[in-house]
Design an enzyme around this catalytic site. Structure first.
Site, mmCIF file in Angstrom:
data_model
loop_
_atom_site.group_PDB
_atom_site.id
_atom_site.type_symbol
_atom_site.label_atom_id
_atom_site.label_comp_id
_atom_site.label_asym_id
_atom_site.label_seq_id
_atom_site.Cartn_x
_atom_site.Cartn_y
_atom_site.Cartn_z
ATOM 1 N N GLY A 160 1.151 -1.859 -0.065
ATOM 2 C CA GLY A 160 -0.128 -0.134 -0.131
ATOM 3 C C GLY A 160 0.469 1.526 0.136
ATOM 4 O O GLY A 160 0.020 2.535 -0.158
ATOM 5 N N CYS B 45 -22.827 -8.318 -19.044
ATOM 6 C CA CYS B 45 -21.202 -8.008 -18.344
ATOM 7 C C CYS B 45 -20.135 -6.307 -19.523
ATOM 8 O O CYS B 45 -19.940 -6.992 -20.341
ATOM 9 C CB CYS B 45 -20.376 -9.607 -18.506
ATOM 10 S SG CYS B 45 -21.413 -10.894 -17.814
ATOM 11 N N CYS C 106 -25.781 -13.429 -20.924
ATOM 12 C CA CYS C 106 -25.474 -14.663 -20.896
ATOM 13 C C CYS C 106 -26.063 -14.742 -18.843
ATOM 14 O O CYS C 106 -26.006 -16.236 -18.655
ATOM 15 C CB CYS C 106 -23.856 -14.610 -20.346
ATOM 16 S SG CYS C 106 -23.074 -13.603 -19.155
ATOM 17 N N CYS D 131 -27.525 -9.785 -16.984
ATOM 18 C CA CYS D 131 -26.621 -9.413 -18.286
ATOM 19 C C CYS D 131 -27.660 -10.222 -19.470
ATOM 20 O O CYS D 131 -27.927 -11.221 -19.053
ATOM 21 C CB CYS D 131 -25.707 -10.877 -18.128
ATOM 22 S SG CYS D 131 -24.617 -10.637 -20.237
ATOM 23 N N CYS E 254 -18.151 -13.300 -19.973
ATOM 24 C CA CYS E 254 -19.256 -13.690 -20.578
ATOM 25 C C CYS E 254 -19.465 -14.678 -21.471
ATOM 26 O O CYS E 254 -20.374 -15.042 -21.275
ATOM 27 C CB CYS E 254 -19.749 -12.359 -20.688
ATOM 28 S SG CYS E 254 -21.598 -11.959 -21.594
#
Lengths: 289, 360
Positions: free
Chosen positions: A29, A262, A240, A237, A268
């Site tokens: 970080g 997606c 899909c 979606c 997808c």
């Protein structure tokens, strides 16, 4: 392209970047300054990610590049071609097959493994930047762990809007120490920051590299009474049928018609190959044919 | 029906082909040669060399041609090429006192040893469009005179002799390299000057102008402005002495600035300094003014909160390649972020609507 070294950068530069990456992994970080090079693509187009990828790539790697979750958006195509030309590495669209994935704005839906590296393109690495524009000040704030300002900002959001009004680049705290900008991924992706893969973040213009080692603890900032919530469009979606993936909204006609698909194109396609169908899958197939 | 950005690969190829065609323009018009650009667009070439930090007029001219005359794009091409070049070493500091001057003027003295030489300047031209140039550009040769032999002393040295201007401390410390180390603050003066000399001409000009209009005014006189060629020397370890490896054209500007002095320090003039590749005097003067404004701490002045005094602000934003890249990247797809904002705004609006209905 024999005029350039493998993966474009010279070995000295790669060594400098690798040292920054190792330092970044050792202090999760923390933003490590590095002597970013001018690349043959503009700042803002992913020069940080490209330099980190160039420093990590080996000839055996299989590279995947995504922008907004998709492999065929123009800049993803451009970066993939850059490495095809300069490194000659194999490329793929399949998340599971890739050893190194460079991404802009998304984390793939499919969980990554310990054998993979995810490289993020980062525009503004400093999570405190829009609270304090001066680098000299923000570096001091990080070293003193002085993060009150971020919480005040989130609190002000709640006071004004009733909820935290940050929807992407949502700040996280890493291993209980550094507050980090996860790059402009939607906050939907934040839970995926705790991963088995190595995650590297490269900011070229701002000359910073930071990292999340595997299984590193990453907590999205929140309040007890306003817990963090990973949100997405409240649809499935249309191609899909997935109800759990992050969706793009596509305007399809002049009358306000829209479909949701997606954002992760590989995810997808994989689902459709496995026989899953969404609301408009049939129509789209006709179009494609 | 499904219209997301597909087929990126072919779109890019076609865009590049179209771009190449547009760059060439009307094929019935003769093509520009690199030599034409180098010799007839010399000031554009100079700007590209200065901001590209690479002294090579041929490459700069090529970059201008490739960039269709977009100078920032040309600077970018030069920068990207420059980073790939190996570093053999560093030259010795160039001696601008030995400059073969084409131009040398002082605004602070009517005359000075070495004389005032106007040189090829626009300064006293009347800006009237010369329609003759549209037809033909041939010009009669300019009058010639003997060049002056020997070094041309710096005008600020005359002031220095009387202690009227602040003395710059000599230092043999190797200057930091902006292109090899990340920029960190506070930056020393060498690093600031390095950033300013490759900084965007427009940005540095604007900052310099702001100091003239009162945002950290330091009342600058152009003590001296000189343009000419200097020899570049390099010490070769095998030889043990310095040899001349070429020459570069430079513009050097030294400003003489007001300084009131303090209880402990007698009143003295102070300096600003600009040094830029090629004939680039607008940039060199601007650089000197901004350099002077950035020296407030060292000279014991007040921080007035003016942009030109703010080292972090100036150095973080003066590079046009960084600036244009980040600015223009917002035209890349951002629909994932935008989608998350869209969801948020819809939710906030729905909640506000519900609250309003509940109240009614």
């Amino acid at each position: 392209m024999s005029d350039y070294n493998f993966a474009y950068l010279d070995e000295q530069t790669k060594r400098m970047i690798r040292r920054a990456i190792l330092k970044a992994l050792a202090v999760p970080g923390y933003q490590v300054p590095f002597a970013s090079r001018e690349m043959p693509m503009p700042y803002g187009w992913g020069t940080g990610g490209v330099q980190v990828s160039a420093a990590c790539l080996v000839p055996e790697d299989r590279l995947k590049v995504i922008d907004q979750g998709a492999d065929d958006t123009t800049n993803a195509v451009s970066i993939r071609r850059f490495f095809e030309r300069t490194a000659g590495v194999a490329t793929t669209g399949r998340t599971a097959e890739a050893t190194l994935i460079q991404t802009r704005h998304r984390i793939p839906e499919e969980p990554l493994t310990r054998d993979q590296i995810l490289v993020y393109q980062v525009p503004i690495p400093e999570p405190l930047r829009f609270l304090e524009p001066r680098e000299t000040e923000t570096r001091k704030m990080h070293s003193l762990e002085e993060y009150g300002l971020v919480h005040v900002k989130l609190y002000e959001d709640i006071a004004r809007h009733g909820q935290i009004a940050t929807s992407y680049a949502y700040p996280v705290k890493v291993e209980g120490r550094y507050v980090m900008d996860p790059s402009p991924i939607p906050k939907f992706d934040n839970p995926k920051l705790e991963s088995a893969a190595v995650q590297l973040f490269g900011a070229g213009r701002e000359q910073r590299i930071y990292a999340l080692p595997p299984h590193c603890k990453v907590v999205s900032l929140d309040f007890e009474d306003h817990p963090f919530e990973a949100t997405k469009a409240d649809h499935a979606c249309d191609l899909c049928g997935s109800g759990t993936s992050y969706l793009d909204e596509v305007i399809v006609d002049d009358a306000g018609g829209r479909m949701f698909v997606c954002s992760d194109t590989d995810y997808c396609e994989g689902r459709r190959d496995a026989g899953h169908r969404g609301r408009l899958a049939a129509i789209n197939q006709e179009d494609a044919a | 029906m499904y219209v997301a950005v597909k087929g990126g690969e072919r779109a890019i190829e076609n865009a590049h082909a179209w771009l190449a065609e547009e760059r060439r323009g009307d094929p019935s018009v003769p093509e520009l040669s690199v030599a034409q650009i180098r010799t007839q667009m010399a000031l554009a070439v100079n700007r590209v060399m200065a901001e590209g930090s690479l002294y090579d007029p041929d490459l700069a001219a090529l970059a201008i041609k490739q960039a269709r005359g977009d100078l920032i794009e040309a600077v970018f091409l030069i920068r990207a090429y420059r980073t790939t070049l190996p570093r053999f070493g560093a030259s010795r500091p160039v001696e601008t006192g030995d400059m073969r001057c084409d131009r040398r003027i002082s605004a602070t003295f009517k005359d000075a040893p070495g004389g005032q030489v106007l040189g090829p300047t626009f300064d006293y031209t009347h800006r009237l469009l010369d329609f003759k140039l549209a037809a033909e550009g041939e010009v009669p040769p300019a009058p010639q005179s003997e060049t002056q032999a020997g070094p041309v002393p710096h005008i600020t040295d005359f002031l220095n002799r009387d202690g009227l201007i602040q003395t710059e401390e000599r230092s043999d410390e190797a200057p930091p390299d902006l292109t090899r180390q990340p920029l960190e603050f506070p930056a020393n003066r060498a690093l600031r000057l390095q950033a300013l000399t490759r900084g965007d001409e427009g940005f540095v000009l604007g900052l310099a102008y702001s100091t003239q209009r009162g945002y950290a005014r330091n009342h600058a006189f152009v003590g001296e402005l000189r343009i000419g060629r200097v020899t570049v020397e390099m010490e070769v370890p095998e030889l043990g002495f310095a040899i001349a490896i070429g020459e570069v054209e430079l513009t050097e500007c030294e400003t003489v600035n007001q300084f009131a002095g303090s209880k402990t320090e007698p009143a003295q003039f102070t300096r600003g300094y600009g040094l830029v590749f090629g004939q680039t005097e607008r940039k060199a003067i601007s650089m000197a003014l901004v350099d002077r404004a950035l020296r407030w701490r060292e000279l014991g002045e007040d921080n007035l909160g003016a942009p030109a005094q703010d080292e972090e602000f100036v150095l973080s934003h003066c590079d046009n390649i960084q600036a244009t890249g980040f600015l223009e990247h917002i035209k890349l797809p951002h629909y994932v972020d935008f989608q998350s904002e869209l969801e948020l705004v819809r939710r906030l609006r729905a909640e506000a609507q519900a609250a309003r209905e509940a109240a009614e």
